[in-house]
Design a protein around this motif. Structure first.
Motif, PDB file in Angstrom:
ATOM      1  N   UNK B  19       0.816  -1.222   0.000  1.00 41.12           N
ATOM      2  CA  UNK B  19       0.000   0.000   0.000  1.00 41.12           C
ATOM      3  C   UNK B  19       0.849   1.271   0.000  1.00 41.12           C
ATOM      4  N   UNK B  20       0.234   2.318  -0.509  1.00 39.45           N
ATOM      5  CA  UNK B  20       0.901   3.631  -0.580  1.00 39.45           C
ATOM      6  C   UNK B  20       1.416   4.041   0.807  1.00 39.45           C
ATOM      7  N   UNK B  21       2.626   4.513   0.862  1.00 42.79           N
ATOM      8  CA  UNK B  21       3.193   4.997   2.122  1.00 42.79           C
ATOM      9  C   UNK B  21       3.778   3.912   2.997  1.00 42.79           C
ATOM     10  N   UNK B  22       3.743   2.662   2.523  1.00 41.81           N
ATOM     11  CA  UNK B  22       4.237   1.555   3.345  1.00 41.81           C
ATOM     12  C   UNK B  22       5.709   1.738   3.699  1.00 41.81           C
ATOM     13  N   UNK B  23       6.513   2.075   2.696  1.00 45.44           N
ATOM     14  CA  UNK B  23       7.962   2.175   2.957  1.00 45.44           C
ATOM     15  C   UNK B  23       8.307   3.416   3.784  1.00 45.44           C
ATOM     16  N   UNK B  24       7.438   4.425   3.739  1.00 47.24           N
ATOM     17  CA  UNK B  24       7.677   5.595   4.592  1.00 47.24           C
ATOM     18  C   UNK B  24       7.504   5.222   6.068  1.00 47.24           C
ATOM     19  N   UNK B  25       6.539   4.362   6.312  1.00 49.48           N
ATOM     20  CA  UNK B  25       6.274   3.952   7.698  1.00 49.48           C
ATOM     21  C   UNK B  25       7.185   2.819   8.161  1.00 49.48           C
ATOM     22  N   UNK B  26       7.779   2.144   7.194  1.00 45.05           N
ATOM     23  CA  UNK B  26       8.554   0.954   7.553  1.00 45.05           C
ATOM     24  C   UNK B  26       9.707   1.286   8.500  1.00 45.05           C
TER      25      UNK B  26
END
Lengths: 209, 145
Positions: B19-26
């Protein structure tokens, strides 16, 4: 063809040295850099987003704990991929065989991909297959492969890694990688014969790794 | 046999993305997890805590430690203070006792002899017989009274 994995590991050595020297922000940079490609590697092996997320966290935790033992005999890229592959295969051995898949939605760009158009219409626009139907069948075909075959398909076909890199990560010869790919493709062809497109239909340029 | 068509179909899986933004939150999730791991006590710490808890449950009177110490000290003194406990002095004491007790030789008593002529009248034809008036001391039986 340009793939993510062909990106030269320019500053990996420097980032590793800084991490070993006690700078945690350097490891953050490595996490940001490697998480998308390692996510793809694990996801296509597990076909489950939640499992992939947990495993990816574990992979980076393990890498962070053992980075002091990393002596640079191989590249950091190879080392990270080896950790991810080993942990994923160990996880799959323990996981229930009948795990319910949790698939990510394909990017909307897939609709414009000539390979998708060709595969879903099979040269006949009246016999179109939906994206989700294709995804489901591809996933089912992948899950039928053994772990050894699935990992080479993931790394070569989906992630576009060269044979030599796959051989280094899996610690096998390039011949073994080619042989596994050959058998995996033959098995996939049997599972996905309906998507085998007619010769001469649209080819996207530079699609071969 | 060409596997190129299969390769092209399988490559479509690369469009499956989180989902969109997944890697930002990872990265944020990774940090949170690392902090949680730091707070999680190790197995050794857990065992030590458990052991401490068990020992804490055993109620020992306050003066028991002092009593035990006194008993230990007295016992040590008693053992170390025994005569001849020290091995170094043993041969010397033995030698001294050996020198202080010389071998005593029993006093020799003079033995008298007499000629027995009265018992036999024909004794003159034979040489006289000698009778010992006392037995030698070393021939005395220890059981004699």
């Amino acid at each position: 063809m340009t793939t993510e994995l062909e990106t030269p590991p320019n500053n990996d050595q420097e980032l590793v040295a800084r991490t070993q020297g006690g700078d945690p922000t350097a490891f953050d940079e490595l996490v940001v850099k490697y998480s998308p490609r390692l996510y793809g590697l694990i996801y296509h092996m597990t076909s489950n987003h939640e499992d992939t997320n947990d495993l990816l966290q574990d992979v980076f935790s393990k890498a962070y704990r053992s980075i002091c033992n990393f002596r640079g005999n191989s590249s950091f890229y190879t080392w990270m991929h080896s950790i991810a592959v080993n942990m994923t295969i160990n996880f799959l051995k323990k996981r229930n065989r009948r795990q319910h898949p949790s698939l990510n939605d394909p990017d909307s760009n897939i609709e414009n991909d000539p390979d998708f158009i060709a595969a879903t219409s099979n040269g006949d626009p009246t016999k179109e297959v939906s994206i989700h139907e294709l995804q489901k069948k591809l996933n089912a075909a992948m899950q039928k492969l053994s772990h050894d075959h699935r990992i080479v398909v993931t790394m070569f076909d989906i992630q576009g890694m060269p044979h030599a890199d796959i051989a280094k990560i899996l610690k096998v010869s390039e011949g073994t990688v080619r042989s596994r790919l050959f058998y995996a493709h033959r098995q996939l062809q049997n599972s996905l014969h309906e998507f085998k497109r007619k010769e001469g239909v649209t080819h996207s340029p530079g699609a071969t790794p | 046999m060409s596997h190129e068509p299969m390769h092209r179909v399988i490559r479509l899986k690369r469009y499956e993305k989180p989902p969109e933004g997944y890697f930002d939150n990872f990265l944020r999730d990774f940090h949170r997890r690392q902090r949680a791991e730091l707070l999680k006590p190790s197995l050794a710490t857990l065992l030590l805590e458990r052991l401490h808890g068990i020992l804490g449950e055993i109620r020992v009177p306050a003066m028991a430690y002092a009593g035990a110490t006194v008993v230990a000290v007295v016992a040590s003194i008693a053992i170390l203070g025994l005569p001849g406990h020290s091995q170094g002095e043993k041969p010397r004491a033995f030698a001294a006792s050996y020198q202080q007790a010389p071998v005593t030789i029993p006093k020799m008593q003079p033995v008298s002899l007499r000629v027995d002529t009265a018992s036999d009248p024909s004794a003159s034809a034979f040489p006289p017989s000698f009778i010992l008036n006392a037995r030698p001391a070393n021939h005395e039986s220890p059981l004699s009274f």
